[in-house]
Design a protein around this motif. Structure first.
Motif, short mmCIF file in Angstrom:
data_model
loop_
_atom_site.label_atom_id
_atom_site.label_comp_id
_atom_site.label_asym_id
_atom_site.label_seq_id
_atom_site.Cartn_x
_atom_site.Cartn_y
_atom_site.Cartn_z
N GLU A 38 -6.97 46.93 28.59
CA GLU A 38 -6.91 47.98 29.61
C GLU A 38 -7.31 47.45 30.98
OE1 GLU A 38 -5.74 50.99 29.50
OE2 GLU A 38 -5.22 50.84 27.39
N ILE A 39 -8.48 46.81 31.08
CA ILE A 39 -8.98 46.45 32.40
C ILE A 39 -8.24 45.26 33.00
CG2 ILE A 39 -11.24 47.43 31.91
CD1 ILE A 39 -12.33 44.65 31.51
N SER A 40 -7.56 44.47 32.16
CA SER A 40 -6.78 43.34 32.68
C SER A 40 -5.38 43.76 33.09
CB SER A 40 -6.70 42.23 31.63
OG SER A 40 -5.92 42.65 30.52
N GLY A 41 -4.97 44.96 32.69
CA GLY A 41 -3.63 45.43 33.03
C GLY A 41 -2.58 45.11 31.98
N ILE A 42 -2.94 44.46 30.90
CA ILE A 42 -1.96 44.13 29.87
C ILE A 42 -1.33 45.40 29.32
CG2 ILE A 42 -1.68 43.21 27.53
CD1 ILE A 42 -3.78 41.10 28.21
N ALA A 43 -2.12 46.42 29.12
CA ALA A 43 -1.62 47.65 28.48
C ALA A 43 -1.21 48.72 29.49
CB ALA A 43 -2.70 48.21 27.56
N ASP A 44 -1.02 48.34 30.76
CA ASP A 44 -0.68 49.34 31.77
C ASP A 44 0.72 49.91 31.61
OD1 ASP A 44 -3.08 49.31 32.97
OD2 ASP A 44 -2.51 48.06 34.67
N GLN A 45 1.66 49.08 31.14
CA GLN A 45 3.05 49.50 31.08
C GLN A 45 3.28 50.30 29.81
OE1 GLN A 45 4.96 48.74 33.76
NE2 GLN A 45 3.13 47.77 34.59
N ARG A 46 3.18 51.62 29.90
CA ARG A 46 3.40 52.42 28.72
C ARG A 46 4.11 53.72 29.08
NH1 ARG A 46 -2.27 53.66 29.18
NH2 ARG A 46 -3.12 52.28 27.62
N GLY A 47 5.34 53.61 29.49
CA GLY A 47 6.17 54.79 29.68
C GLY A 47 6.56 55.36 28.33
N SER A 48 7.16 56.57 28.35
CA SER A 48 7.50 57.23 27.10
C SER A 48 8.50 56.42 26.29
CB SER A 48 8.07 58.62 27.40
OG SER A 48 9.23 58.51 28.21
N GLU A 49 9.29 55.58 26.96
CA GLU A 49 10.30 54.83 26.24
C GLU A 49 9.75 53.61 25.53
OE1 GLU A 49 9.98 55.10 29.41
OE2 GLU A 49 10.11 53.14 30.37
N VAL A 50 8.50 53.22 25.81
CA VAL A 50 7.96 52.03 25.16
C VAL A 50 6.74 52.32 24.31
CG1 VAL A 50 8.82 50.49 26.96
CG2 VAL A 50 6.51 51.43 27.16
N PHE A 51 6.13 53.48 24.46
CA PHE A 51 4.92 53.77 23.69
C PHE A 51 5.34 54.26 22.30
CE2 PHE A 51 1.13 56.46 22.64
CZ PHE A 51 0.26 55.41 22.51
N ASP A 52 5.67 53.30 21.44
CA ASP A 52 6.13 53.62 20.10
C ASP A 52 5.44 52.68 19.12
OD1 ASP A 52 7.34 51.21 20.63
OD2 ASP A 52 9.39 51.98 20.61
N ASP A 53 5.87 52.70 17.88
CA ASP A 53 5.22 51.86 16.87
C ASP A 53 5.33 50.38 17.19
OD1 ASP A 53 4.23 53.91 15.33
OD2 ASP A 53 5.94 53.99 13.98
N ALA A 54 6.49 49.97 17.70
CA ALA A 54 6.67 48.55 18.03
C ALA A 54 5.69 48.12 19.12
CB ALA A 54 8.11 48.29 18.47
N TRP A 55 5.50 48.98 20.12
CA TRP A 55 4.54 48.71 21.19
C TRP A 55 3.13 48.66 20.62
CZ3 TRP A 55 0.30 50.79 23.60
CH2 TRP A 55 0.04 50.38 24.92
N SER A 56 2.82 49.61 19.73
CA SER A 56 1.49 49.68 19.15
C SER A 56 1.18 48.44 18.32
CB SER A 56 1.38 50.94 18.28
OG SER A 56 0.11 51.01 17.66
#
Length: 270
Positions: A171-189
């Motif tokens: 979170e604080i490094s920005g790695i997980a910043d990109q999470r629009g509705s089209e990518v926040f899925d099981d593959a992203w998780s």
């Protein structure tokens, strides 16, 4: 004006605002609608989907600008199993030091979790009270790391603590910043969770190499164990084989770059 636009009789008739703007507006709507419809396909085309070496998560600066994590933890008690809570608090301080020094190499300020909560029951956590099965959980909004204290050996709980700390680093490094509705899925998780496993191994590789290897082998043996893990967990966290493989990478290399799950092929994050 409330009604349709009127025209002065003395002026020559000219295209109205709607006629001039409508073609551009329609084109914009079509583009946005296409993006929403295509979702991951468009991201793949643009190279921004997880798994692409050009995605934001795969090209985060920490991979190139940080070196091996100094994973020493000299303040731990000799017998970590005697009092797991004391051992976990000592590890928490070491993790703060490790990640502060590592992120500083990329000119990133480290922020400690607002709280590290060691709980005897899931109802005492800062979030996830309604989830029935977790050994640790990171509360994003509260920035709180929670670890369930159970009556067993300390190392699994230490790995859990290091894993939840890894979510904080994402979170604080920005790695997980990109999470629009089209990518926040099981593959992203799965990429998020497997990276956290890898980063946990990075931080534990020096102090507990033997327990870490045993834990990794235990994770690998979960693969194919019918009924041990629910399908939902496998879909969101990845298989035992994938978890073990990423732990091995992190334990051997000891760097954030070795844990870049975001640019890995799909079969490595299954």
């Amino acid at each position: 004006m409330n009604g349709a636009r009127d025209w002065e009789a003395r002026e020559p008739r000219r295209p109205g605002v709607i006629r001039r703007v409508l073609p551009t507006a329609l084109a914009f709507v079509i583009i946005i609608g296409g993006m929403a419809y295509l979702g991951g396909d468009l991201q793949e085309l643009l190279g921004t989907a997880p798994g692409s070496p050009r995605s934001a998560a795969a090209t985060n600066r920490v991979y190139e600008e940080t070196g091996p994590v100094d994973a020493r933890c000299d303040t731990l008690p000799e017998d970590v199993n005697a009092d797991p809570a004391t051992s976990l608090r000592a590890l928490s301080k070491c993790l703060d030091r490790m990640w502060a020094a590592t992120l500083a190499q990329a000119d990133l300020d480290y922020e400690r979790p607002r709280e590290v909560r060691l709980v005897a029951g899931r109802d005492k956590a800062a979030c996830g009270m309604e989830d029935y099965d977790w050994s640790g959980i990171y509360c994003l909004q509260e920035r709180v790391v929670n670890v369930l204290i159970e009556d067993w050996q300390a190392f699994p709980m230490m790995f859990t603590l290091a894993h939840e700390y890894a979510h904080h680093i994402q979170e604080i490094s920005g790695i997980a910043d990109q999470r629009g509705s089209e990518v926040f899925d099981d593959a992203w998780s799965r990429r998020l969770e497997l990276q956290a496993d890898c980063l946990a191994a990075v931080t534990l590789r020096t102090s507990w190499p033997n327990p870490l290897e045993n834990f990794r082998r235990m994770a690998r043996s979960r693969s194919g164990a019918a009924g041990e893990l629910e399908d939902g967990y496998l879909q969101s966290h990845g298989s035992g084989a994938s978890s073990a493989a990423w732990m091995l990478r992190g334990g051997r290399a000891g760097t954030m770059a070795s844990c870049n799950t975001w640019g890995a092929p799909a079969d490595q994050v299954s």
